[in-house]
Structure formats: structure tokens, C-alpha cells
Design a protein around this motif. Structure first.
Motif, PDB file in Angstrom:
ATOM      1  N   ALA A 122      44.913  49.940  29.157  1.00  0.00           N
ATOM      2  CA  ALA A 122      43.671  50.497  29.706  1.00  0.00           C
ATOM      3  C   ALA A 122      43.912  51.326  30.965  1.00  0.00           C
ATOM      4  N   ALA A 123      45.056  51.133  31.617  1.00  0.00           N
ATOM      5  CA  ALA A 123      45.346  51.881  32.843  1.00  0.00           C
ATOM      6  C   ALA A 123      45.596  53.360  32.580  1.00  0.00           C
ATOM      7  N   MET A 124      45.825  53.731  31.319  1.00  0.00           N
ATOM      8  CA  MET A 124      46.100  55.132  30.998  1.00  0.00           C
ATOM      9  C   MET A 124      44.965  56.046  31.454  1.00  0.00           C
ATOM     10  N   MET A 239      40.544  44.117  41.046  1.00  0.00           N
ATOM     11  CA  MET A 239      41.472  45.120  40.512  1.00  0.00           C
ATOM     12  C   MET A 239      42.770  44.439  40.125  1.00  0.00           C
ATOM     13  N   GLU A 240      43.365  44.916  39.047  1.00  0.00           N
ATOM     14  CA  GLU A 240      44.645  44.408  38.564  1.00  0.00           C
ATOM     15  C   GLU A 240      45.350  45.510  37.792  1.00  0.00           C
ATOM     16  N   ASP A 260      35.476  41.651  34.230  1.00  0.00           N
ATOM     17  CA  ASP A 260      35.459  42.797  33.319  1.00  0.00           C
ATOM     18  C   ASP A 260      36.007  44.034  34.026  1.00  0.00           C
ATOM     19  N   ILE A 261      37.334  44.111  34.092  1.00  0.00           N
ATOM     20  CA  ILE A 261      38.018  45.241  34.717  1.00  0.00           C
ATOM     21  C   ILE A 261      39.077  45.757  33.737  1.00  0.00           C
ATOM     22  N   PRO A 277      30.797  40.166  34.492  1.00  0.00           N
ATOM     23  CA  PRO A 277      30.750  41.249  35.489  1.00  0.00           C
ATOM     24  C   PRO A 277      31.425  40.828  36.785  1.00  0.00           C
ATOM     25  N   VAL A 278      32.153  41.744  37.379  1.00  0.00           N
ATOM     26  CA  VAL A 278      32.902  41.468  38.612  1.00  0.00           C
ATOM     27  C   VAL A 278      31.976  40.859  39.666  1.00  0.00           C
TER      28      VAL A 278
END
Length: 339
Positions: A122-124, A239-240, A260-261, A277-278
């Protein structure tokens, strides 16, 4: 056509690799653990590898740098001295979800790197399009330990991670007030307080909440044993980049409830059923209570976790690292031999 791989000679002419991580010796930070694991794999593959906190100026054929911002100086100095030698940059969560917006050094490090490693897919979406051709996704592997018998007197939830703001470390503690009185959920929180304020908050929550126990920093082996005895693990991070503890839970087979990140979605999958949710402690409490009281839901989480296990096998990660190192050395003309 003969397949080619790069393999260092067994002689004193081995290819020299320097892994740079700002996490110090003895640290249990995820970046240090990742550096140590890559170091072991590279040595198994026959390379001469060492870990330092910054580039040590010695003869180096390949620099692998964890953290685009904090290792920027090492990357810059290495490229100034060896402009034709390769750099592999491993992006961290703070690089991707904080520092890239605040510090131009992150983008410069990415531009200087020959290859960029992401720890989850997902970091892409954060990577500028012009740099995406450099990207390799390599999931962090875990040498799994067996899951332990679960306690019957309580529903044990583990929170594992150092206490610092980007982890939202007390979200799970806050959610406990939202649970019904008949719940038997108990929370064990493992992680070093990274500031005096965090320490005081942990102590206050422990004194105030009978369901909550803060165990401070424990060894990695102890953390894994405690995780293996848990019904559930919670990760509440803001964040991760791809938390190693999530991979550990997957390897052991422990269901996860996650903020949800993108960093969590990239490891657990877009369709995973236990995101909240965060920062929403009420939503977190509802998921924990559902996992505690609905066996069908709990079993579905176990099934989804087991489906991710093939991604975090050590042999798979080592092959991915070998392929990456082979390609970067080939592209920059470092001496190699056919095997």
C-alpha cells in the motif's frame, strides 16, 4: 538460456555491503531488527555484510540504508565518494507518512537511491510516479514460533510497541472504559516509554485500569512468547511503513485488530475484517468485544491471518533480497560471477 545470479566469491574479494540504520546496537526498534535480519540473509548468501548507524567510510560495494531522512547524510556522502556504486533505500513509516512532506532530504535520498524497498504494497501510492520504477516490495519475514495454549480465565489482548506519539500507544487503554462490565478482556502492553511523559501516562493507566498492565520493555524472545499466548493483538499506530510485529502475529497465527492506515492494510490485506478508524477507541472497543464474544467472527480473523502467512516466510524474503541485490549489482556493473 542460463539463469544468472550474483554470488560473491568465497575469497577475500567478497562483495562488501554496509547496512545503515539509525537504531543503535541493542535497540529493539523495528528498524534494527530488520537490519539484523537482512544482515543474516546476506551473510547466508555469501556477502560480506555489516551494520552501522551511519556509513563508516570504509570500502563498500553496496550501501543499504534504512530511513530516507535519518540516513540521508550517509547516502549523500556515499554517493559523493562512489557515484557509480549502488544504494538500496528502505523506506520507513515515518519517511512515508510524515517526513516526506516535511523534509526535502527524503526525496533527495529517494532520487539518489538505485532501488527503493517498501515493506508493504500500500505504500506504493506515496511514491512519486517518476520514482516508482525503482520500487521493490519485500515483506518482512518471521521465523514462526508455535502458538501457545490460550488462557481460559480471560481474553488476552497484546499491544506491542514502544510508547511514542506516532503509535497512539494508549488508544487500547482508553477503549477499555467502553467495554461492558461482563467482558473478561485483559490487556498486556509491552514497550519502552520513549519519554518521561509517556512513562507517567503508562503508570497512571495501569493504576487506574484493572484490565490494563504495562510491562515496559522486554526482550524480543519474551515478547514473542507473550504474543503466542494472546487471543488477539492490537496495533493502533497513526503511521507505519509495515510493522514487524504485525508480521510476527501473522506468522504465529494471532488475529490482529488494526488502525485503518495504509501500513496495516498493506500487510493484512484490503479486505481484512478488523480495521478501526485511527484514534477511535469506541470502534476499537466494539471490535475487541465482538472478537471476544462472537466465535464465528474470531475464527474468520484467524482464517484471514493464516491466508497471509505465505508472504512472510523467511525463504521467500531471502529470495526477494537475493533478486534485488543481484539486479542492482548487475545494473551498476559490480564484479560478479555466474553460478
Amino acid at each position: 538460456m542460463v539463469a544468472m545470479t550474483i554470488k560473491p566469491s568465497s575469497s577475500r574479494n567478497k562483495i562488501k555491503i554496509n547496512i545503515v540504520t539509525p537504531a543503535p546496537v541493542g535497540s529493539l526498534h523495528g528498524n534494527r531488527i530488520t537490519a539484523q535480519r537482512w544482515d543474516r540473509f546476506l551473510k547466508k548468501l555469501g556477502y560480506s555484510s555489516r551494520i552501522t548507524e551511519s556509513w563508516a567510510q570504509g570500502d563498500t560495494d553496496l550501501l543499504i540504508a534504512l530511513h530516507a531522512y535519518r540516513s540521508h547524510d550517509s547516502i549523500l556522502r556515499f554517493k559523493q565518494k562512489y557515484p557509480h556504486k549502488p544504494v538500496i533505500l528502505m523506506m520507513t513509516g515515518t519517511d512515508l507518512y510524515r517526513d516526506i512532506k516535511q523534509h526535502p532530504e527524503v526525496l533527495i535520498s529517494m532520487q539518489l537511491a538505485d532501488k527503493i524497498v517498501l515493506l508493504q504494497s500500500a505504500a506504493m501510492e506515496i511514491i512519486p510516479k517518476a520514482l516508482q520504477k525503482k520500487v521493490h516490495v519485500i515483506y518482512q519475514s518471521v521465523k514462526a514460533i508455535s502458538r501457545k495454549p490460550l488462557l481460559k480465565r480471560c481474553f488476552l489482548v497484546s499491544v506491542i510497541g514502544h510508547l511514542r506519539p506516532e503509535k497512539d500507544p494508549f488508544c487500547t487503554a482508553r477503549c477499555l472504559a467502553e467495554l461492558p462490565s461482563e467482558s473478561v478482556i485483559r490487556v498486556q502492553h509491552l514497550g519502552k516509554a520513549m519519554s518521561p511523559d509517556m512513562r507517567q501516562m503508562a503508570i497512571r493507566y495501569q493504576a487506574k485500569l484493572p484490565r490494563y498492565e504495562w510491562l515496559d520493555e522486554v526482550s524480543h524472545a519474551q515478547a514473542l512468547q507473550r504474543l503466542a499466548r494472546s487471543h488477539l493483538m492490537v496495533i493502533t499506530s497513526l503511521m507505519e511503513g509495515g510493522a514487524h510485529v504485525v508480521s510476527e502475529a501473522i506468522a504465529i497465527g494471532v488475529p490482529v485488530v488494526a488502525s485503518d492506515i495504509p501500513g496495516n492494510r498493506g500487510l493484512l490485506g484490503e479486505s481484512y475484517s478488523a480495521y478501526f478508524p485511527v484514534g477511535d477507541e469506541k470502534a476499537l472497543a466494539a471490535l475487541l468485544h465482538r472478537a471476544e464474544t462472537e466465535p464465528r467472527f474470531y475464527r474468520s480473523l484467524e482464517k484471514q491471518i493464516h491466508a497471509r502467512q505465505s508472504l512472510i516466510k523467511p525463504a521467500f524474503e531471502m529470495r526477494s533480497i537475493q533478486s534485488l541485490v543481484n539486479s542492482v549489482l548487475l545494473s551498476t556493473g559490480i564484479t560478479h560471477q555466474k553460478v
